[in-house]
Design an enzyme around this catalytic site. Structure first.
Site, PDB file in Angstrom:
ATOM      1  N   LYS A  56      81.456  57.768  -1.370  1.00 54.62           N
ATOM      2  CA  LYS A  56      82.323  57.044  -0.585  1.00 54.62           C
ATOM      3  C   LYS A  56      83.055  57.882   0.404  1.00 54.62           C
ATOM      4  CE  LYS A  56      86.226  53.939  -1.687  1.00 54.62           C
ATOM      5  NZ  LYS A  56      87.091  53.593  -2.878  1.00 54.62           N
TER       6      LYS A  56
ATOM      7  N   CYS B 251      84.598  49.471  -3.008  1.00 55.95           N
ATOM      8  CA  CYS B 251      85.702  49.349  -3.127  1.00 55.95           C
ATOM      9  C   CYS B 251      86.295  48.984  -1.700  1.00 55.95           C
ATOM     10  CB  CYS B 251      86.496  50.096  -4.018  1.00 55.95           C
ATOM     11  SG  CYS B 251      88.332  49.400  -4.509  1.00 55.95           S
TER      12      CYS B 251
ATOM     13  N   GLU C   1      81.474  49.363  -9.541  1.00 57.68           N
ATOM     14  CA  GLU C   1      81.991  50.801  -9.196  1.00 57.68           C
ATOM     15  C   GLU C   1      82.402  51.435 -10.503  1.00 57.68           C
ATOM     16  OE1 GLU C   1      85.674  52.481  -6.910  1.00 57.68           O
ATOM     17  OE2 GLU C   1      85.871  50.543  -7.437  1.00 57.68           O
TER      18      GLU C   1
END
Length: 512
Positions: free
Chosen positions: A329, A381, A269
């Site tokens: 995301k 994540c 990430e």
């Protein structure tokens, strides 16, 4: 046993301890029977209480659960958020006190409307349904905090085989049902048919889970792919420092140039700590290198886009070389990637002004990443901890990928809990998962949720291994939680109606 079920501080303290003991059932301790024990203590503690007393006991259980299970947030607040130890403790206590209501309100609901003292079997079934409801609710309310689900304790336990059938929530349901049935065995003995039904409900799920543990619900859709996942181990306080950006870009470049030839090269990430449009030259250069090796390079990178005339920033992942696609995301981390009530909180302490804490949410209709001719479901994540969200992407994929930066949590157990949830997603989907992180745990996970390769935490390393693209859908990917949700709705409705009828006097009795 009486002081467990009676109101007052002894029972409330035991509820705190029971909630806290759930931590030991999860990674890295994995003492899975404690999950069953903690739920049983919670269930017993609500048996003879008034609704208000039950609410207090539920709050105590929730406080213990989150106080022990998420205490690692302290590291983020003090080490990287600039909060003093005293302020961090006060903020954490306030957080634990607030989130404990996820158990206080269901406990009140249980005592007020659902508890069945006349039917221990029905009581156990409705309790399990309510337990599942509270787990699902805390994974949804205010974007959700789907952490510390009881079902994760069974990743290495007898019930693991149920995950491809109904996900982690089916396992949680069975744990709650089993705990309540064990507490009611002495009451079930009053009638032989009820005892037989209770024993069947108690034993059958555990046998089924054990039998299905090694059943393959999915099959390979292609040859194994060679993987290299780079763990850069960049210090968090240097990651967003402009003076160290070039060094980070050079680090991932050099580790990639010297890595063995592979099919998929994965960076974690925000491995590229500048906006994608600003790093396009660098990404094109790395893409040319990857294409020359017949490799797809996948990396985390922040993305800037203009939407309806407004400039927005996203946490993203992109593919270059032998692949294509950029994913933005959707599930953002509160305070880490966006600040709730930011007009009030920004500037109060440094923790509410962390770098990259003003991301926008990506659209819900995004295509998957494509690499080497396969569809890859990406989770950045926090996204991997949402069962239903993850299942929606996994059902369209051949492989699963999660990239993360758990450096925020130091040497705490937070990253290990995070890894366990990623393992559960692989088991639910019957697919291989690649997990690439900044400082650990970088790992490859097989379709049974087992780690096949990993590198040590807190070291700069390159993980090598193989993953296999998979096809077909597990029952959970096909049906998701609808069958279980429907069953729980029926059980809760039945319990509420039965309780109401039991309280309503019969007309003939009223007339007499």
């Amino acid at each position: 046993m009486r002081w467990i079920t009676r109101p007052g501080w002894p029972g409330n303290l035991l509820a705190v301890a029971a909630g806290a003991s759930t931590l030991l059932a999860l990674s890295p301790f994995d003492l899975w029977p404690l999950a069953l024990l903690s739920i049983a203590v919670f269930y017993l503690g609500l048996r003879d209480l008034t609704p208000r007393q039950a609410m207090a006991r539920g709050w105590c259980f929730g406080f213990g659960l989150y106080g022990a299970g998420t205490s690692w947030i302290y590291v983020s607040m003090t080490t990287y958020g600039g909060a003093s130890p005293l302020l961090a403790v006060l903020l954490l206590l306030a957080f634990f006190a607030a989130i404990a209501w996820f158990f206080a309100l269901p406990a009140w609901l249980w005592a007020r409307w659902l508890r069945r003292s006349d039917s221990p079997l029905a009581d156990a079934l409705s309790f399990a349904a309510l337990w599942l409801l509270q787990e699902a609710f805390r994974g949804w309310f205010l974007t959700g905090f789907p952490w510390l689900y009881a079902g994760y304790s069974q990743l290495a336990g007898p019930l693991a085989g149920l995950a491809p059938l109904g996900g982690v929530w089916l396992i949680s349901f069975v744990l709650a049902l089993s705990a309540a049935l064990l507490c009611n065995l002495h009451r079930l003995r009053a009638r032989l048919p009820t005892l037989a039904a209770g024993l069947a409900l108690l034993v059958a799920p555990w046998l089924l889970g054990e039998v299905l543990k090694h059943h393959a619900w999915t099959q390979p859709s292609g040859e194994a792919l060679r993987i290299a996942a780079i763990q850069g181990n960049v210090e968090q306080d240097l990651k967003w420092d402009p003076a160290h950006i070039n060094a980070q870009l050079a680090l991932y470049r050099d580790l990639s140039l010297t890595a063995k030839p592979v099919d998929l090269l994965v960076w974690p990430e925000t491995a590229v700590p500048i906006l994608k449009d600003q790093a396009q030259g660098y990404l094109d250069m790395m893409g040319s290198f990857a294409a020359g090796r017949d490799t797809a390079l996948i990396t985390g990178v922040p993305v800037r886009e203009t939407v309806h005339g407004q400039r927005r920033y996203y946490n993203g992942v992109t593919v270059t070389g032998e692949g294509d696609g950029t994913y933005l995301k959707q599930k953002l981390v509160p305070f880490g990637e966006y600040v709730p009530l930011q007009d009030m909180l920004r500037g109060a302490i440094e923790f509410f002004n962390l770098p990259m804490s003003d991301f926008a949410r990506g659209p819900s209709d995004q295509t998957l990443l494509q690499a080497k001719g396969y569809q890859i479901a990406p989770y950045i994540c926090y996204e991997v901890v949402y069962p239903e969200f993850a299942a929606g992407l996994a059902a369209r994929s051949d492989l699963l990928l999660t990239i993360s930066n758990d450096t925020w949590f130091g040497t705490s157990i937070g990253p290990l809990q995070h890894l366990q949830m990623a393992q559960m997603r692989a088991l639910e989907a019957g697919r291989w998962m690649i997990r690439a992180t900044n400082n650990g745990v970088t790992a490859l996970i097989d379709p049974f949720g087992r780690i096949t390769a990993q590198v040590p935490q807190f070291e700069q390393a390159v993980l090598y291994g193989e993953v296999v693209p998979m096809q077909q859908l597990t029952p959970y990917l096909q049906w998701r939680s609808w069958p279980l949700a429907s069953l729980c709705a029926v059980l809760l409705g039945w319990a509420a109606l039965s309780r109401r009828r039991a309280r309503t006097p019969h007309p003939a009795a009223t007339h007499q």
